[in-house]
Design an enzyme around this catalytic site. Sequence first.
Site, PDB file in Angstrom:
ATOM      1  N   GLU A   1       0.770  -1.120  -0.002  1.00  9.99           N
ATOM      2  CA  GLU A   1       0.070   0.058   0.015  1.00  9.99           C
ATOM      3  C   GLU A   1       0.859   1.175   0.154  1.00  9.99           C
ATOM      4  O   GLU A   1       0.606   2.108  -0.802  1.00  9.99           O
ATOM      5  CB  GLU A   1      -1.003  -0.060   1.408  1.00  9.99           C
ATOM      6  CG  GLU A   1      -1.936   1.111   1.444  1.00  9.99           C
ATOM      7  CD  GLU A   1      -1.849   1.748   2.689  1.00  9.99           C
ATOM      8  OE1 GLU A   1      -1.576   2.792   2.951  1.00  9.99           O
ATOM      9  OE2 GLU A   1      -2.172   0.966   3.540  1.00  9.99           O
ATOM     10  N   HIS A   2       1.948   1.242   1.066  1.00  8.74           N
ATOM     11  CA  HIS A   2       2.747   2.586   0.844  1.00  8.74           C
ATOM     12  C   HIS A   2       3.677   2.610  -0.442  1.00  8.74           C
ATOM     13  O   HIS A   2       3.620   3.931  -1.066  1.00  8.74           O
ATOM     14  CB  HIS A   2       3.665   2.214   2.121  1.00  8.74           C
ATOM     15  CG  HIS A   2       3.381   2.676   3.458  1.00  8.74           C
ATOM     16  ND1 HIS A   2       3.918   3.753   4.178  1.00  8.74           N
ATOM     17  CD2 HIS A   2       2.219   2.481   4.073  1.00  8.74           C
ATOM     18  CE1 HIS A   2       3.371   3.890   5.154  1.00  8.74           C
ATOM     19  NE2 HIS A   2       2.062   3.175   5.204  1.00  8.74           N
TER      20      HIS A   2
ATOM     21  N   GLU B   1       6.514   4.165  11.545  1.00 10.27           N
ATOM     22  CA  GLU B   1       5.054   3.962  12.082  1.00 10.27           C
ATOM     23  C   GLU B   1       4.778   2.906  12.957  1.00 10.27           C
ATOM     24  O   GLU B   1       3.899   2.972  14.006  1.00 10.27           O
ATOM     25  CB  GLU B   1       4.524   3.475  10.568  1.00 10.27           C
ATOM     26  CG  GLU B   1       2.772   3.601  11.060  1.00 10.27           C
ATOM     27  CD  GLU B   1       2.050   3.364   9.629  1.00 10.27           C
ATOM     28  OE1 GLU B   1       0.921   3.196   9.617  1.00 10.27           O
ATOM     29  OE2 GLU B   1       2.901   3.141   8.808  1.00 10.27           O
TER      30      GLU B   1
END
Length: 422
Positions: A49-50, A126
């Site tokens: 996704e990133h 994160e």
Amino acid sequence: MYKKYTLNNGLRIVTEHIPYVKSLSIGVWIETGSKNENLMNNGVSHFIEHMLFKGTTNRSAKDIADTVDGIGGQINAFTAKECTCYYLKVLDSHYQLAIDILADMIFNSKFDPNEIDKERSVILEEISMYEDSPEDVAHDLLSQTIFEDHALGYPILGTRETLLSMDRESLLSYMNEYYTPTNAVISVAGNFNEDTLLEEIKEKFEGWKGKEALPKLESQLDFNYKIIEKIKDIEQTHLCLGFKGVKMGKREVYPLLVVNNILGGSMSSRLFQTIREDRGLAYSVYSYPSIYKDGGMFTIYAGLNPMQLDEVSYLINQEIENLVKRGLTMAELNKAKEQLKGNYILGLESTSSRMTSIGKSELLLGKIHSPKETIQMIDDINMEEIDKIISSLFGSNDFAAAVVSKQGHKDQLEKMLTKGLR
């Protein structure tokens, strides 16, 4: 009114035309998340996704951001346990650009090795940020505990160990496995011309090729009722209790939502009023259901002073006991129904919410309920269903617990688990 189309390659498109708005939300949904991973590649869905925001053969990462900002649009994505979604919200006149950007990201992302290394560092940060939030840690620990033998227990972000082992080849291999048209849905909600919208989607996505449809097999979900704790140098104790919940798509979801609203799902709920308002023992106390295709979990959370764990646990116990013995009143049932309908209808005023609702429903359930059908299902909830769901949640007296605190509370919680909450 919802409409559904299926392209020749198996890609499903679901739309809802809302003529009185001037915007459009479009999402590309992929049925993959941490549930589809294993202990070796945990976090790969989120990593991919990133990477789809890190540049394509046509646009750099900055180009993507500048283009969307330049039209006043919004672009984002998220990875969940069972799905990943990439979405854009734009003025209706920019629908072609939105479709082009999403297609470019899905099909032409470069996965440059240097960008992979940089983004790996970003995701490691994160994880560090998440670990600095003890409330988040408690919820994740509970999921890992109660779903110990199932991929639903894996953290969406992955672990430091799994992230360090991922390279370009492993990311692309996973993407080729799951990013296929038969495993995807495009959902659109807002103001658009149906014919031109579909033509634009066909032009960009009909060439999407992939293997035959992935098998949609439900896996056995066993629940583990035990205690886990994590010691952190923090001021509060964060307590999560987990109970066996309800599968996605079941009728029982609706009475479950009613029980949640009354027990801990709102500021007027029993837990909030008793523990925070009447006793002042916690700033944050609430409950919520987690609903998945293979099963579900019901969670009660409280953040409190470590010295008040016994008292808060006792009060939670009392509220559950009252719920089991006395159920709900008709006034509470009717109030909760109105609350659910109000929240649902307010959500319909956002094109993003409507895009999310129809996309996720089509992807994971293969069907979409209209607002009228949803309101009717809420109205149809009766007291017999309420009593059944209360018995299902709390009748067996089985639960898991996770606690994050600066001091050990495992012995206290084990006593609770041994003798049961009630």
